[in-house]
Design an enzyme around this catalytic site. Structure first.
Site, PDB file in Angstrom:
ATOM      1  N   SER A 124       0.833  -1.200   0.000  1.00 63.17           N
ATOM      2  CA  SER A 124       0.000   0.000   0.000  1.00 63.17           C
ATOM      3  C   SER A 124       0.867   1.248   0.000  1.00 63.17           C
ATOM      4  O   SER A 124       1.962   1.253   0.571  1.00 63.17           O
ATOM      5  CB  SER A 124      -0.855  -0.020   1.273  1.00 63.17           C
ATOM      6  OG  SER A 124      -1.449   1.233   1.483  1.00 63.17           O
ATOM      7  N   TYR A 149      -2.772  -1.215  10.830  1.00 63.98           N
ATOM      8  CA  TYR A 149      -2.927  -1.795   9.491  1.00 63.98           C
ATOM      9  C   TYR A 149      -1.724  -1.426   8.616  1.00 63.98           C
ATOM     10  O   TYR A 149      -1.123  -2.271   7.941  1.00 63.98           O
ATOM     11  CB  TYR A 149      -4.229  -1.286   8.835  1.00 63.98           C
ATOM     12  CG  TYR A 149      -4.210  -1.388   7.336  1.00 63.98           C
ATOM     13  CD1 TYR A 149      -4.422  -2.607   6.710  1.00 63.98           C
ATOM     14  CD2 TYR A 149      -3.922  -0.267   6.543  1.00 63.98           C
ATOM     15  CE1 TYR A 149      -4.356  -2.708   5.331  1.00 63.98           C
ATOM     16  CE2 TYR A 149      -3.853  -0.367   5.170  1.00 63.98           C
ATOM     17  CZ  TYR A 149      -4.068  -1.585   4.564  1.00 63.98           C
ATOM     18  OH  TYR A 149      -3.980  -1.685   3.204  1.00 63.98           O
ATOM     19  N   LYS A 153       1.594  -3.718   6.719  1.00 63.49           N
ATOM     20  CA  LYS A 153       2.127  -3.667   5.344  1.00 63.49           C
ATOM     21  C   LYS A 153       3.640  -3.405   5.378  1.00 63.49           C
ATOM     22  O   LYS A 153       4.408  -4.029   4.638  1.00 63.49           O
ATOM     23  CB  LYS A 153       1.427  -2.577   4.529  1.00 63.49           C
ATOM     24  CG  LYS A 153      -0.051  -2.856   4.252  1.00 63.49           C
ATOM     25  CD  LYS A 153      -0.260  -4.081   3.386  1.00 63.49           C
ATOM     26  CE  LYS A 153      -1.714  -4.351   3.077  1.00 63.49           C
ATOM     27  NZ  LYS A 153      -1.945  -5.682   2.492  1.00 63.49           N
TER      28      LYS A 153
HETATM   29  C1  WQD Z   1      -9.570   9.402   0.827  1.00 71.36           C
HETATM   30  C2  WQD Z   1      -9.768  10.887   1.104  1.00 71.36           C
HETATM   31  C3  WQD Z   1     -10.077  11.363   3.428  1.00 71.36           C
HETATM   32  C4  WQD Z   1     -13.900   9.229   3.826  1.00 71.36           C
HETATM   33  C5  WQD Z   1      -7.002   4.379   3.063  1.00 71.36           C
HETATM   34  C6  WQD Z   1      -5.909   3.651   3.800  1.00 71.36           C
HETATM   35  C7  WQD Z   1      -4.964   3.041   2.838  1.00 71.36           C
HETATM   36  C8  WQD Z   1      -5.690   2.125   1.889  1.00 71.36           C
HETATM   37  C9  WQD Z   1      -6.844   2.818   1.250  1.00 71.36           C
HETATM   38  C10 WQD Z   1      -6.819   0.032   2.319  1.00 71.36           C
HETATM   39  C11 WQD Z   1      -9.008  11.374   2.336  1.00 71.36           C
HETATM   40  C12 WQD Z   1     -11.335  11.706   2.660  1.00 71.36           C
HETATM   41  C13 WQD Z   1     -12.726   9.787   3.349  1.00 71.36           C
HETATM   42  C14 WQD Z   1     -14.971  10.113   4.190  1.00 71.36           C
HETATM   43  C15 WQD Z   1     -13.607  11.979   3.565  1.00 71.36           C
HETATM   44  N1  WQD Z   1      -6.095   0.999   2.630  1.00 71.36           N
HETATM   45  N2  WQD Z   1     -12.565  11.137   3.217  1.00 71.36           N
HETATM   46  N3  WQD Z   1     -14.779  11.452   4.046  1.00 71.36           N
HETATM   47  O1  WQD Z   1      -7.203   7.355   3.687  1.00 71.36           O
HETATM   48  O2  WQD Z   1      -6.256   7.705   1.361  1.00 71.36           O
HETATM   49  O3  WQD Z   1      -6.429   5.419   2.291  1.00 71.36           O
HETATM   50  O4  WQD Z   1      -7.646   3.471   2.203  1.00 71.36           O
HETATM   51  O5  WQD Z   1      -7.316  -0.857   2.245  1.00 71.36           O
HETATM   52  O6  WQD Z   1      -4.002   2.347   3.533  1.00 71.36           O
HETATM   53  O7  WQD Z   1      -5.222   4.567   4.631  1.00 71.36           O
HETATM   54  O8  WQD Z   1      -8.482   6.558   1.607  1.00 71.36           O
HETATM   55  O9  WQD Z   1     -10.839   6.612   0.872  1.00 71.36           O
HETATM   56  O10 WQD Z   1     -10.329   6.610   3.352  1.00 71.36           O
HETATM   57  O11 WQD Z   1      -9.842   8.649   1.999  1.00 71.36           O
HETATM   58  O12 WQD Z   1     -13.483  13.209   3.465  1.00 71.36           O
HETATM   59  O13 WQD Z   1     -16.043   9.676   4.645  1.00 71.36           O
HETATM   60  O14 WQD Z   1     -11.155  11.103   1.409  1.00 71.36           O
HETATM   61  O15 WQD Z   1      -9.839  12.305   4.456  1.00 71.36           O
HETATM   62  O16 WQD Z   1      -8.601  12.694   2.051  1.00 71.36           O
HETATM   63  P1  WQD Z   1      -7.061   6.883   2.305  1.00 71.36           P
HETATM   64  P2  WQD Z   1      -9.957   7.040   1.974  1.00 71.36           P
END
Ligand code: WQD
Length: 336
Positions: A124, A149, A153
C-alpha cells in the site's frame, strides 16, 4: 501457468482473478470469506465463463495450505488475504498483527517447503508515511505508518525483503496500491464494505443511493487547491491488470522489485464529489467536518517505474471510475 490467489474473492482479488482468467491462467483461489461472499465466485464465472478451483481456508491453517500445494502445482502466489480496515486496526491491533503477519508467515513457510518462491504481494502507498512530498516514488525510504494496518504492510514488506536476502531463489514483487475505486464494467462485482464504509468512494455511493444521509468531508484546511485531501484514485480494473503485467516480470527476475500502482494524478475530495455528481447526474450532500486523525494532505504516485518495467499504465479516468462505482452500487444496493 498455475497461480494461487489468497483473498481472491475480495475487492481487488476478485477483479484480479478475472484478469488472470481472461489471460488463460489457471487460478486457485483461497479465501475464508472473512470479508467477502461466496456469491463472488458465481459472478466471476458469469463474467468470464471460466471456473476457478476454490478452497474456503484460512491461510493461517498450515495443514490445509500444505494440502493445497500438494493437490496443485503452483507457479506463483498473489497474496491479497488480510484485514484492511484502518480504524478497526487502531481499536484491535492484536487482531491485525496476528492475522496479517502470522497468516503471511504461514503462507511463506508452506511456499518454501514446496519450493514455490514467486510471490506478488498487495502492499500500500501507506508505507510512504508522512515524511515525503508527493509524488511518491519507490526509491524513497519508507516512513512511519499512522495505524496498525499500515504497520502490517510495512512489516510484511520487510519480511519479504529479508526472505529474499536469505535465499536468492525468491522472486518478490511488492505492489504499492494508491486508492482503488470503480468496479468491473458489468456491475457484477465491486467493493462491498461491511457496515459503515471507511473509504471515500463507497461512502459516496451509499449517500447517492440513499443509505446514508450525507458525506462528511474530513477537513478543508489542507494545503491543497481547495483545502481537501488529495489522493491518487485508480480504477480497480487498471490495478488488476497491473498484477497480470507483474507476473512475467516476477518470473523473469529474482530478488525484490517494488512498483507503485497509481495514475500519477491527484484529485481532492471535492474534485471526486463533483466528478461523481457530473458523471452520474446525482447530488451528493456533504458537510465539512474536522480532519480525520492520521490522514495526510497529499498522496499520489510517480508511476514511471511500472510504466517502464511492467509496460503497464492506468488507462481509465476519474469519470469512468465514477460511472463504474455507481453502476455497481445501483445494481447491487445491498452488496453481494
Ligand atoms: C480518501 C480521502 C479522506 C472518507 C485508506 C488507507 C490506505 C488504503 C486505502 C486500504 C481522504 C477523505 C474519506 C470520508 C472523507 N487501505 N474522506 N470522508 O485514507 O487515502 O487510504 O484506504 O485498504 O491504507 O489509509 O483513503 O478513501 O479513506 O480517503 O473526506 O467519509 O477522502 O480524508 O482525504 P485513504 P480514503
Amino acid at each position: 501457468m498455475s497461480i494461487l490467489v489468497t483473498g481472491g474473492t475480495g475487492y481487488i482479488g476478485s477483479h484480479t482473478v478475472i484478469e488472470l482468467l481472461n489471460n488463460d491462467q489457471e487460478v486457485i483461489v483461497v479465501d475464508n470469506f472473512s470479508n467477502s461472499k461466496p456469491e463472488v465466485l458465481n459472478r466471476i464465472h458469469t463474467i468470464t465463463g471460466k471456473n476457478v478451483t476454490f478452497y474456503q481456508t484460512n491461510i493461517e491453517d498450515k495443514q490445509a495450505m500444505a494440502q493445497i500445494f500438494k493437490n496443485h502445482p503452483v507457479d506463483l502466489v498473489i497474496h491479497f488475504a488480510g484485514y484492511k480496515a484502518v480504524g478497526e486496526s487502531v481499536e484491535k491491533p492484536l487482531k491485525y498483527y496476528h492475522n496479517n503477519l502470522s497468516g503471511t508467515i504461514t503462507l511463506l513457510e508452506v511456499m518454501q517447503e514446496n519450493q514455490v518462491k514467486n510471490i506478488i504481494f498487495s502492499s500500500s502507498a501507506t508505507v510512504y508515511g508522512e515524511a515525503h512530498k508527493a509524488p511518491f516514488d519507490e526509491s524513497m525510504p519508507t516512513g512511519e505508518a499512522s495505524n496498525p494496518y499500515g504497520y502490517t504492510k510495512l512489516v510484511l514488506e520487510k519480511i519479504l525483503q529479508d526472505l529474499s536476502y536469505s535465499d536468492s531463489e525468491w522472486s518478490v514483487t511488492l505492489l504499492r496500491y494508491f486508492n482503488p475505486i470503480g468496479a468491473h464494467h458489468s456491475g457484477l462485482i465491486g467493493e462491498d464494505p461491511q457496515g459503515i464504509p471507511n473509504n471515500l468512494m463507497p461512502y459516496i455511493t451509499q449517500v447517492a443511493i440513499g443509505k446514508r444521509r450525507e458525506l462528511q468531508v474530513f477537513g478543508n484546511d489542507y494545503p491543497t487547491h481547495d483545502g481537501t485531501g488529495v489522493r491518487d484514485y485508480i480504477h480497480v480494473v487498471d490495478l488488476a491488470q497491473g498484477h497480470q503485467k507483474a507476473i512475467s516480470h516476477n518470473l523473469k527476475n529474482k530478488g525484490v522489485a517494488i512498483f507503485n500502482l497509481g495514475t500519477g494524478q491527484g484529485y481532492s475530495v471535492l474534485d471526486l464529489i463533483r466528478a461523481f455528481e457530473k458523471a452520474n447526474q446525482v447530488q451528493i450532500p456533504y458537510q465539512i467536518v474536522d480532519r480525520r486523525p492520521g490522514d495526510i494532505a497529499i498522496a499520489y504516485a510517480n508511476p514511471e517505474r511500472a510504466n517502464q518495467e511492467l509496460n503497464w499504465r492506468a488507462q481509465k479516468n476519474l469519470y469512468a471510475m465514477c460511472l463504474d462505482s455507481w453502476n455497481w452500487q445501483k445494481k447491487n444496493p445491498e452488496g453481494f
